[in-house]
Scaffold this motif. Sequence first.
Motif, PDB file in Angstrom:
ATOM      1  N   MET A  66       0.746  -0.990  -0.057  1.00 62.77           N
ATOM      2  CA  MET A  66      -0.054   0.104   0.129  1.00 62.77           C
ATOM      3  C   MET A  66       0.591   1.219   0.104  1.00 62.77           C
ATOM      4  O   MET A  66       1.928   1.307   0.638  1.00 62.77           O
ATOM      5  N   GLY A  67       0.518   2.358  -0.411  1.00 59.65           N
ATOM      6  CA  GLY A  67       1.215   3.325  -0.557  1.00 59.65           C
ATOM      7  C   GLY A  67       1.671   4.034  -2.048  1.00 59.65           C
ATOM      8  O   GLY A  67       1.016   3.414  -3.098  1.00 59.65           O
ATOM      9  N   ASN A  68       2.433   4.938  -2.197  1.00 59.54           N
ATOM     10  CA  ASN A  68       2.964   5.534  -3.566  1.00 59.54           C
ATOM     11  C   ASN A  68       3.876   4.582  -3.861  1.00 59.54           C
ATOM     12  O   ASN A  68       4.953   4.997  -3.432  1.00 59.54           O
ATOM     13  N   TYR A  69       3.712   3.694  -4.904  1.00 57.21           N
ATOM     14  CA  TYR A  69       4.750   3.016  -5.577  1.00 57.21           C
ATOM     15  C   TYR A  69       5.167   3.484  -6.939  1.00 57.21           C
ATOM     16  O   TYR A  69       5.767   2.961  -7.769  1.00 57.21           O
ATOM     17  N   GLY A  70       4.680   4.645  -7.307  1.00 58.93           N
ATOM     18  CA  GLY A  70       5.173   5.348  -8.659  1.00 58.93           C
ATOM     19  C   GLY A  70       4.385   4.955  -9.554  1.00 58.93           C
ATOM     20  O   GLY A  70       5.053   4.984 -10.941  1.00 58.93           O
ATOM     21  N   PHE A  71       3.308   4.522  -9.565  1.00 59.32           N
ATOM     22  CA  PHE A  71       2.368   3.875 -10.636  1.00 59.32           C
ATOM     23  C   PHE A  71       1.572   4.869 -11.420  1.00 59.32           C
ATOM     24  O   PHE A  71       0.774   4.619 -12.106  1.00 59.32           O
ATOM     25  N   ALA A  72       1.758   6.176 -10.861  1.00 61.39           N
ATOM     26  CA  ALA A  72       0.676   7.084 -11.482  1.00 61.39           C
ATOM     27  C   ALA A  72       0.786   7.374 -12.952  1.00 61.39           C
ATOM     28  O   ALA A  72      -0.290   7.570 -13.338  1.00 61.39           O
ATOM     29  N   ALA A  73       2.081   7.330 -13.286  1.00 59.67           N
ATOM     30  CA  ALA A  73       2.210   7.419 -14.977  1.00 59.67           C
ATOM     31  C   ALA A  73       1.448   6.320 -15.550  1.00 59.67           C
ATOM     32  O   ALA A  73       0.953   6.622 -16.653  1.00 59.67           O
ATOM     33  N   ILE A  74       1.410   5.228 -15.136  1.00 58.42           N
ATOM     34  CA  ILE A  74       0.705   4.090 -16.040  1.00 58.42           C
ATOM     35  C   ILE A  74      -0.729   4.368 -15.942  1.00 58.42           C
ATOM     36  O   ILE A  74      -1.234   4.216 -16.765  1.00 58.42           O
ATOM     37  N   ASN A  90      -2.198   7.242 -15.493  1.00 55.40           N
ATOM     38  CA  ASN A  90      -2.780   8.405 -16.248  1.00 55.40           C
ATOM     39  C   ASN A  90      -2.500   7.926 -17.776  1.00 55.40           C
ATOM     40  O   ASN A  90      -3.307   8.897 -18.675  1.00 55.40           O
ATOM     41  N   PHE A  91      -1.718   7.165 -18.195  1.00 55.72           N
ATOM     42  CA  PHE A  91      -1.694   6.654 -19.568  1.00 55.72           C
ATOM     43  C   PHE A  91      -3.012   5.908 -20.119  1.00 55.72           C
ATOM     44  O   PHE A  91      -3.577   6.358 -21.029  1.00 55.72           O
ATOM     45  N   VAL A  92      -3.558   5.282 -18.875  1.00 58.72           N
ATOM     46  CA  VAL A  92      -4.741   4.537 -19.224  1.00 58.72           C
ATOM     47  C   VAL A  92      -5.926   5.610 -19.302  1.00 58.72           C
ATOM     48  O   VAL A  92      -6.835   5.655 -20.200  1.00 58.72           O
ATOM     49  N   HIS A  93      -5.827   6.675 -18.343  1.00 51.55           N
ATOM     50  CA  HIS A  93      -6.739   7.706 -18.310  1.00 51.55           C
ATOM     51  C   HIS A  93      -6.763   8.523 -19.775  1.00 51.55           C
ATOM     52  O   HIS A  93      -7.818   8.755 -20.242  1.00 51.55           O
ATOM     53  N   ASP A  94      -5.586   8.712 -20.189  1.00 50.76           N
ATOM     54  CA  ASP A  94      -5.453   9.449 -21.398  1.00 50.76           C
ATOM     55  C   ASP A  94      -6.083   8.601 -22.762  1.00 50.76           C
ATOM     56  O   ASP A  94      -6.660   9.405 -23.380  1.00 50.76           O
ATOM     57  N   LEU A  95      -5.734   7.281 -22.647  1.00 46.64           N
ATOM     58  CA  LEU A  95      -6.363   6.523 -23.632  1.00 46.64           C
ATOM     59  C   LEU A  95      -7.854   6.622 -23.800  1.00 46.64           C
ATOM     60  O   LEU A  95      -8.527   6.473 -25.044  1.00 46.64           O
ATOM     61  N   PHE A  96      -8.462   6.632 -22.675  1.00 41.71           N
ATOM     62  CA  PHE A  96     -10.043   6.742 -22.562  1.00 41.71           C
ATOM     63  C   PHE A  96     -10.430   8.115 -22.351  1.00 41.71           C
ATOM     64  O   PHE A  96     -11.816   8.156 -21.925  1.00 41.71           O
ATOM     65  N   ASN A  97      -9.696   9.013 -22.469  1.00 45.06           N
ATOM     66  CA  ASN A  97     -10.076  10.436 -22.361  1.00 45.06           C
ATOM     67  C   ASN A  97     -10.742  10.671 -20.684  1.00 45.06           C
ATOM     68  O   ASN A  97     -11.904  11.299 -20.779  1.00 45.06           O
ATOM     69  N   LEU A  98     -10.149   9.988 -19.825  1.00 45.80           N
ATOM     70  CA  LEU A  98     -10.709  10.260 -18.266  1.00 45.80           C
ATOM     71  C   LEU A  98     -10.246  11.597 -17.670  1.00 45.80           C
ATOM     72  O   LEU A  98     -10.438  11.798 -16.569  1.00 45.80           O
ATOM     73  N   GLY A  99      -9.211  12.039 -18.136  1.00 49.55           N
ATOM     74  CA  GLY A  99      -8.668  13.151 -17.410  1.00 49.55           C
ATOM     75  C   GLY A  99      -7.457  12.902 -16.543  1.00 49.55           C
ATOM     76  O   GLY A  99      -7.642  11.660 -16.151  1.00 49.55           O
ATOM     77  N   LEU A 100      -6.426  13.724 -16.215  1.00 47.31           N
ATOM     78  CA  LEU A 100      -5.559  13.388 -15.191  1.00 47.31           C
ATOM     79  C   LEU A 100      -6.082  13.045 -13.875  1.00 47.31           C
ATOM     80  O   LEU A 100      -6.869  13.718 -13.265  1.00 47.31           O
ATOM     81  N   TYR A 101      -5.287  12.083 -13.369  1.00 41.79           N
ATOM     82  CA  TYR A 101      -5.686  11.638 -11.755  1.00 41.79           C
ATOM     83  C   TYR A 101      -4.421  11.928 -11.062  1.00 41.79           C
ATOM     84  O   TYR A 101      -3.313  11.569 -11.271  1.00 41.79           O
ATOM     85  N   ASP A 102      -4.663  12.811 -10.057  1.00 47.33           N
ATOM     86  CA  ASP A 102      -3.511  13.250  -9.123  1.00 47.33           C
ATOM     87  C   ASP A 102      -3.802  12.776  -7.706  1.00 47.33           C
ATOM     88  O   ASP A 102      -4.675  13.204  -6.879  1.00 47.33           O
ATOM     89  N   ALA A 103      -3.407  11.503  -7.348  1.00 47.21           N
ATOM     90  CA  ALA A 103      -3.616  10.958  -6.025  1.00 47.21           C
ATOM     91  C   ALA A 103      -3.113  11.433  -4.856  1.00 47.21           C
ATOM     92  O   ALA A 103      -1.766  11.808  -5.044  1.00 47.21           O
ATOM     93  N   VAL A 104      -3.923  12.052  -3.449  1.00 46.43           N
ATOM     94  CA  VAL A 104      -3.113  12.462  -2.417  1.00 46.43           C
ATOM     95  C   VAL A 104      -3.027  11.061  -1.379  1.00 46.43           C
ATOM     96  O   VAL A 104      -4.076  10.689  -1.167  1.00 46.43           O
ATOM     97  N   TYR A 105      -2.115  10.791  -1.164  1.00 43.15           N
ATOM     98  CA  TYR A 105      -1.635   9.508  -0.517  1.00 43.15           C
ATOM     99  C   TYR A 105      -1.593   9.732   0.936  1.00 43.15           C
ATOM    100  O   TYR A 105      -0.975  10.898   1.511  1.00 43.15           O
ATOM    101  N   VAL A 106      -2.401   8.772   1.894  1.00 45.01           N
ATOM    102  CA  VAL A 106      -2.288   9.085   3.255  1.00 45.01           C
ATOM    103  C   VAL A 106      -1.046   8.580   3.883  1.00 45.01           C
ATOM    104  O   VAL A 106      -0.520   7.820   3.440  1.00 45.01           O
ATOM    105  N   GLY A 107      -0.684   9.127   5.192  1.00 44.80           N
ATOM    106  CA  GLY A 107       0.527   8.520   5.520  1.00 44.80           C
ATOM    107  C   GLY A 107       1.946   9.180   5.226  1.00 44.80           C
ATOM    108  O   GLY A 107       2.961   8.665   5.547  1.00 44.80           O
ATOM    109  N   GLY A 108       1.628  10.380   4.495  1.00 39.79           N
ATOM    110  CA  GLY A 108       2.980  11.014   4.340  1.00 39.79           C
ATOM    111  C   GLY A 108       3.957  10.243   3.272  1.00 39.79           C
ATOM    112  O   GLY A 108       4.948  10.417   3.662  1.00 39.79           O
ATOM    113  N   GLY A 109       3.152   9.423   2.544  1.00 37.02           N
ATOM    114  CA  GLY A 109       4.172   8.803   1.604  1.00 37.02           C
ATOM    115  C   GLY A 109       4.560   7.641   2.077  1.00 37.02           C
ATOM    116  O   GLY A 109       5.334   6.776   1.328  1.00 37.02           O
ATOM    117  N   GLU A 110       4.132   6.994   3.175  1.00 36.11           N
ATOM    118  CA  GLU A 110       4.618   5.629   3.679  1.00 36.11           C
ATOM    119  C   GLU A 110       4.204   4.486   2.928  1.00 36.11           C
ATOM    120  O   GLU A 110       3.199   4.485   2.251  1.00 36.11           O
TER     121      GLU A 110
END
Length: 305
Positions: free
Chosen positions: A1-9, A11-31
């Motif tokens: 759990m947490g931010n493992y750096g998959f945001a680019a993947i 958002n690539f899917v979001h771009d493919l389906f025209n869903l807009g940019l997703y910018d997640a705020v992770y709980v726990g200060g990046g834990e």
Amino acid sequence: MGNYGFAAIQNFVHDLFNLGLYDAVYVGGGEQRIIPLMGLTQKLEVIQPVPWFKESELFLWAELDLTFSPTYIGKLYPKISLGQHTLSTSQFVVGGGYAFAHILDEWPTHHAVGESEKGFFLFFKGHIGLITFGYDWYVESMEGYGGLGFQLLFGERLPWVRSDLLISFGLAIPHQVTTTVLRYDIYKDLGLFFKNSYKMVPLAEVDNVRENYSTWHTGVDWEISQWDFGWARPYLAGGLGFNRFLVMRDDAAHTRLRLFSELTFSAELMMGLRFFNRGEIQYHGSAYGLEFTGGLRFSDNSRLN
């Protein structure tokens, strides 16, 4: 759990389906946490051959699943399902059940997810050779989760003979609408199909307002074997169903609220080509091919404002 750096993947899917940019705020200060998931399943299974399936059987499952993830969640969910089984590498299941969940920590996102995955739910799942898929819909929270994946098979290589069930995954253009079609072979060149098309359209960033548009059709599919090219076979299909227009938003507690919901009548006529329909491409008892389809859809949306 947490931010493992998959945001680019994502958002690539979001771009493919025209869903807009997703910018997640992770709980726990990046834990970051790696938590094991343990489970136990008890199953009662009844299998019966069905005369209208040449290579398949129908089965009924009654299951009791228990899963536990330390410091995160414990879940208990009884369920019942009906499915089709072909060889050991291909099956499709639909069913329903009731989920009991208990959250073991204080992370707000864990509580939000856990609360959304309680209560009565419907599901379908399956695997066909290399491909696995599944989707769960929780009725009370109106939230669904699903995915498409791949698996490697080992052991005896099972031969493909014919397909009682044809499953197609595709993308309707130009609006990038994801489409899933199930076609059951009935008699000679005739089949019965069930089709779902779906698209989510963001409407406003505030409160995450979005429209979930879907169509549901069932009808008859006719493969024209007299015009078989050897490497491709044409087909015609027609069906009736409905469109669903659903507008949702999230409140401050991340609870989904329904702003608008409407069903309208819909009908469609399709024609296309199915390539490699004689088992030219197969793996462990399942055959694969390509399908190109075009058609017309009629929708009575006169009641929509």
